[in-house]
Design a protein around this motif. Sequence first.
Motif: not given
Length: 329
Positions: A41-50, A122-123, A296-304, A323-324
Amino acid sequence: MHETFRAVTADRFGPPDFYQLKEHRIEAPGTGRVRVRISAAALSYADMLAARGGHQAKAALPFTPGSEFAGIVDAIGEDVSGVAVGDPVTGVCGSGALAEMVTIPAPALRPLPAGLRSVEAAGLRVNTATALDALADRGTLAPGETLLVLGAAGGVGSAAVQVGKAIGARVIAVASSAEKRDFALANGAEEAIDYAAVGRRERLRTMTGGQGVDLVFDPVGGGSFDGAFRSLAWRGRYLAVGFASGTIPSLPLNLALVKGAALIGVEIGRFTILEPMQARANEARIEQWYADGILSPAIARVFSLEAYADAMVAASDGTGCGRIVVRMA
């Protein structure tokens, strides 16, 4: 099949420490719905705002953040066609993606693009769809025009850089650190400048031969708005995409008047609902661009999943490039 799945959930909106990784009961999908076992799953700033309860579209409680994912179809309800158990898919939902499983309406799913892994896919949909709707549909960006992208190293900003380049525009990236500017250049921007640099407007004027920029893509708002709007060319267009700065700026209307400029709002959720045919056409165009290697996907970090709190903080603070992504077990 397990009888339960794990999801990051809270009974009240707030910061990451309000959320817990909880067990939930697996239920059969209803009519027209599909259950997906999420791979990433990808997380965005908007997701965290929600998640904090600050988004203008209020969600119901209990709440599981995350609006985009990739996974495998696990079960389908009645009256579902075009998808089968075992299909690899990407999905968009209002919330619920930060979990091992989600059930959503079948039309919210698309096949996983060929050649992409779940972590990469995912993102790719929401940010890229936002960028394409903003630049092509709303902003009518044309090949050869100059595009200024604020927040160019973030999730939606990095997508706008790639989409602008794919359309054939000259892309100038604005970012707050040398690392982010280097990332934007590697991501396809032709030039990159500092948010806070003295003489930024003069430099933009020089870069554009004194004409100004044709289109501004702004997911940031706040203090960067005034200078960016003043940098528009005659008949320039300004795309209000979001307010990651936390501050919603105001526009002195005389600025729009003297420049013959347009301020245009971009809201991908309502666009998808109210203009479904164009939204589907945009999705197909995006998938083809990924298949052709144009995007191409731009991914910042991948977490468990277990490190969900760290992932939520990273998605909120805007320090990463791209993306996270949270990968499930």
